[in-house]
Design a protein around this motif. Structure first.
Motif, PDB file in Angstrom:
ATOM      1  N   PRO A 260       0.871  -1.197   0.056  1.00  0.00           N
ATOM      2  CA  PRO A 260       0.158  -0.055  -0.022  1.00  0.00           C
ATOM      3  C   PRO A 260       0.837   1.350   0.146  1.00  0.00           C
ATOM      4  O   PRO A 260       2.018   1.337   0.647  1.00  0.00           O
ATOM      5  CB  PRO A 260      -0.877  -0.173   1.354  1.00  0.00           C
ATOM      6  N   GLY A 261       0.467   2.300  -0.608  1.00  0.00           N
ATOM      7  CA  GLY A 261       1.021   3.761  -0.857  1.00  0.00           C
ATOM      8  C   GLY A 261       2.112   3.553  -1.965  1.00  0.00           C
ATOM      9  O   GLY A 261       2.768   4.431  -2.226  1.00  0.00           O
ATOM     10  N   ASP A 262       2.388   2.418  -2.577  1.00  0.00           N
ATOM     11  CA  ASP A 262       3.289   2.579  -3.717  1.00  0.00           C
ATOM     12  C   ASP A 262       2.749   3.085  -4.936  1.00  0.00           C
ATOM     13  O   ASP A 262       1.401   3.131  -5.155  1.00  0.00           O
ATOM     14  CB  ASP A 262       3.524   0.855  -4.370  1.00  0.00           C
ATOM     15  N   PRO A 263       3.603   3.943  -5.632  1.00  0.00           N
ATOM     16  CA  PRO A 263       2.680   4.731  -6.548  1.00  0.00           C
ATOM     17  C   PRO A 263       2.244   3.829  -7.661  1.00  0.00           C
ATOM     18  O   PRO A 263       1.215   4.400  -8.550  1.00  0.00           O
ATOM     19  CB  PRO A 263       4.118   5.470  -7.298  1.00  0.00           C
ATOM     20  N   HIS A 264       2.269   2.589  -7.821  1.00  0.00           N
ATOM     21  CA  HIS A 264       1.761   1.492  -8.774  1.00  0.00           C
ATOM     22  C   HIS A 264       0.653   1.258  -8.224  1.00  0.00           C
ATOM     23  O   HIS A 264      -0.133   0.143  -8.862  1.00  0.00           O
ATOM     24  CB  HIS A 264       2.716   0.963  -9.561  1.00  0.00           C
ATOM     25  N   HIS A 265       0.354   1.008  -7.031  1.00  0.00           N
ATOM     26  CA  HIS A 265      -0.570   0.224  -6.347  1.00  0.00           C
ATOM     27  C   HIS A 265      -2.055   1.201  -6.295  1.00  0.00           C
ATOM     28  O   HIS A 265      -2.161   2.131  -5.815  1.00  0.00           O
ATOM     29  CB  HIS A 265      -0.219   0.090  -5.026  1.00  0.00           C
ATOM     30  N   PHE A 266      -3.065   0.275  -6.877  1.00  0.00           N
ATOM     31  CA  PHE A 266      -4.274   1.101  -7.261  1.00  0.00           C
ATOM     32  C   PHE A 266      -5.287   0.104  -6.608  1.00  0.00           C
ATOM     33  O   PHE A 266      -5.202  -1.281  -6.917  1.00  0.00           O
ATOM     34  CB  PHE A 266      -4.550   1.427  -8.621  1.00  0.00           C
ATOM     35  N   GLN A 267      -6.514   0.527  -5.976  1.00  0.00           N
ATOM     36  CA  GLN A 267      -7.254  -0.354  -5.728  1.00  0.00           C
ATOM     37  C   GLN A 267      -8.861   0.020  -5.921  1.00  0.00           C
ATOM     38  O   GLN A 267      -9.786  -0.885  -6.339  1.00  0.00           O
ATOM     39  CB  GLN A 267      -7.329  -0.567  -3.970  1.00  0.00           C
ATOM     40  N   LEU A 268      -9.105   1.255  -5.558  1.00  0.00           N
ATOM     41  CA  LEU A 268     -10.423   1.847  -5.555  1.00  0.00           C
ATOM     42  C   LEU A 268     -10.877   2.392  -6.989  1.00  0.00           C
ATOM     43  O   LEU A 268     -12.115   2.681  -7.030  1.00  0.00           O
ATOM     44  CB  LEU A 268     -10.903   2.820  -4.597  1.00  0.00           C
TER      45      LEU A 268
END
Ligand code: TPP
Length: 567
Positions: A260-268
């Motif tokens: 989480p918080g990684d610039p390439h991590h997306f969820q929503l």
């Protein structure tokens, strides 16, 4: 007399029984534990395990043994093994086999059977196990001779690991298991010599094509699914999305690939991304209900699917490019192939990532108040938010329930790869306690945190005692709404308040007392401010624990309200 004893000794030394052959073959596969519930048909396997130094974890229900074998495979990357007795022992394990089948989890279930010499005579616990299990396994067979026992165990592993992995089932009749055969007549598998590597590389031309598609794409997105973890493709996936600047969404065991918080991590913002991307790369997850059968992807996007199973690629939806093979090998080859281009386009995708990040922020803002709600009964969003805050990089998170787990799917973010476990597409309630058992056994260095619905916990909760007996501490949380809320919501919506509470309500059970009765740690929580401190006390207790949190039965997760699972 002395000569006779000598002769017996020689024959003992040069012959081997079926149960001992099972244990030798398990050892060759690297299996260090079996999950089991005893029965007279299978005891020789236990004796073999004693010789081979394989641990025996004996549970209170065979469903738990099968789910634990599934969980062990997910955590270790090696097949799990459950050993169950004939008849009801095997039927009890069926749900666990089915769950592993849909979740693509490699394991071997060994079932007892009446003696072959009494075939179809009505022996104790006789049932047609192989016929029952064939449709929900990758391989189901009877071992016809003691000489074949170890060979067929290795065959079952080969089949379990063929393509997308899954469960194998072997039925071993009692007389086959107990008989002794000369050692030299039995094929005893040698580690590393009875099957090939599972790392299939994919069509080189398709890999080059995907590299070019990625380089040329302005708005790509990638979904890192289950098989990213199965094939341990974490680093290759990270390298690819970072080098090419591709937004990554994660599902199933793929969650946690990026922290989480990684610039390439997306969820929503997944729906937005899949509606607006020009290129969508789906890695290791089928177009099943969780993906809207592929219908939620933009019809204008170029769609690429990578999967271990040939049968999965292109199923339910047309694709532009399919690649069959191991995600780790394929993703690293694709990245390598992009080096042939002088400009990989990464800079040009900055605005696209910012566009998606703005979507994420808006979605977060919308529900921020609920995450911090002080309401009593406790709002489920507050509970899952507190759990998310509580997790560390070393917490393996397990979800087992309906509505409460749907809430958690939106909020809880595992901090490391392979640290998320859910039942998978069979949606089986009751996986929680067995997954805890497997995870804590296989990784004693990790903390295990499990969130249960009160309905889900009740299905396999007695095996909390097994966790106490084997000293497998974990932090357990029950989101207690005294009902089966995910189903209750649909009933109320369809039949109205007056008729909607039929067959879906539960008692007001104080699960903390249940935990304490069995030798664990327990607390009741009704005040939202107490969730965090109670979780920390559970952690410090060093025991299997249950924090029973009383949540509002009259609020439902957005996924439940939309009934997305049936669409
Ligand atoms: C073994 C099994 N039986 C029944 C179901 C159907 N089902 C899905 S969600 C659900 C309710 C679960 O209740 P609980 O665990 O208390 O979670 P809640 O929805 O109340 O948060 C049920 C019964 C299922 N998925 N698995």
């Amino acid at each position: 007399m002395a000569d006779q004893r000598n002769e017996e000794h020689t024959s003992e030394a040069t012959t081997i029984s079926g149960g001992h052959l099972v244990a030798r073959a398990l050892k060759a596969e690297g299996i260090d534990v079996i999950f089991t519930l005893c029965g007279g048909h299978i005891i020789d396997i236990y004796d073999g395990c004693v010789d081979e130094g394989i641990d025996v974890i004996d549970v209170r229900h065979e469903q738990v043994a099968a789910h634990a074998a599934d969980g062990y495979a997910r955590i270790t990357g090696r097949p799990g093994c459950a050993v169950v007795t004939a008849g009801p022992g095997t039927t009890d394990a069926v749900t666990g086999i089915a769950n592993a089948y849909r979740a693509e989890s490699p394991m071997l279930v060994i079932g007892g059977q009446g003696a072959l010499s009494q075939h179809k005579m009505g022996s104790l616990q006789d049932l047609p196990h192989v016929d029952m299990i064939a449709p929900i396994s990758k391989f189901a067979a009877t071992v016809p001779h003691t000489e074949r026992v170890a060979d067929m165990v290795s065959m079952a592993f080969r089949e379990a690991l063929n393509g997308a992995p899954g469960p194998s089932f072997l039925e071993i009749p009692r007389d086959i298991l107990d008989a002794r055969v000369p050692v030299e007549r039995a094929r005893i598998p040698v580690a590393g010599r009875y099957r090939a590597s599972t790392r299939q590389a994919g069509d080189p031309a398709a890999i080059e094509r995907l590299a070019e598609l990625l380089v040329r794409s302005e708005k790509p997105s990638i979904l890192l699914g289950n098989q990213v973890w199965t094939t341990r493709a974490t680093q290759s996936a990270i390298d690819l999305v970072r080098a090419l600047n591709v937004p990554a969404y994660m599902n199933g065991a793929g969650r946690g690939t990026l922290p989480p918080g990684d610039p390439h991590h997306f969820q929503l913002s997944r729906r937005y991304a899949f509606t607006n991307s020009d290129l969508i790369v789906i890695v290791g997850t089928p177009f099943d209900f969780r993906m809207g059968y592929g219908r939620r992807l933009s019809p204008d996007a170029t769609v690429v699917q990578i999967d271990l199973s040939y049968a999965t690629v292109g199923k339910n939806r047309d694709i532009d490019l399919g690649i069959v093979g191991d995600a780790d090998v394929i993703l690293s080859s694709v990245l390598q192939a992009t080096s042939a281009f002088s400009d990989n386009g990464a800079q040009g995708r900055k605005a696209w990532l910012e566009e998606l990040r703005a979507q994420e922020r808006a979605a977060l803002d919308k529900r921020a108040a609920l995450l911090h709600s002080d309401a009593t009964p406790i709002h489920p969003y507050r509970l899952v938010h507190e759990i998310n805050e509580f997790l560390t990089e070393d917490s393996i998170y397990i979800g087992d329930g309906g509505d409460i787990v749907t809430f958690s799917g939106q909020v809880v973010q595992p901090k490391s790869p392979g640290h998320w476990m859910d039942p998978g597409p069979l949606g089986t309630l009751g996986v929680g306690v067995p997954f805890v058992m497997a995870a804590k056994y296989a990784r004693p260095d990790k903390e295990v945190v499990a969130l249960f619905g009160d309905g889900a916990f009740s299905l396999t909760g007695w095996d909390f005692e097994t966790l106490v007996r084997f000293n497998l501490p974990f932090v357990g949380v029950i989101g207690n709404n005294s009902s089966m809320n995910q189903i209750r919501y649909g009933q109320i919506a369809k039949y109205g308040e007056a008729r909607g509470n039929v067959g879906n309500t539960l008692g007001d059970v104080r699960y903390s007392e249940f935990a304490r009765m069995l030798g664990g740690y327990g607390e009741e929580v009704r005040d939202p401010a107490e969730i965090g401190p109670a979780l920390r006390r559970a952690r410090e207790s060093g025991k299997p624990s249950l924090i029973n949190v009383w949540i509002d039965p009259d609020v439902y997760a957005p996924g439940t309200r939309n009934q997305t699972m049936y669409k």
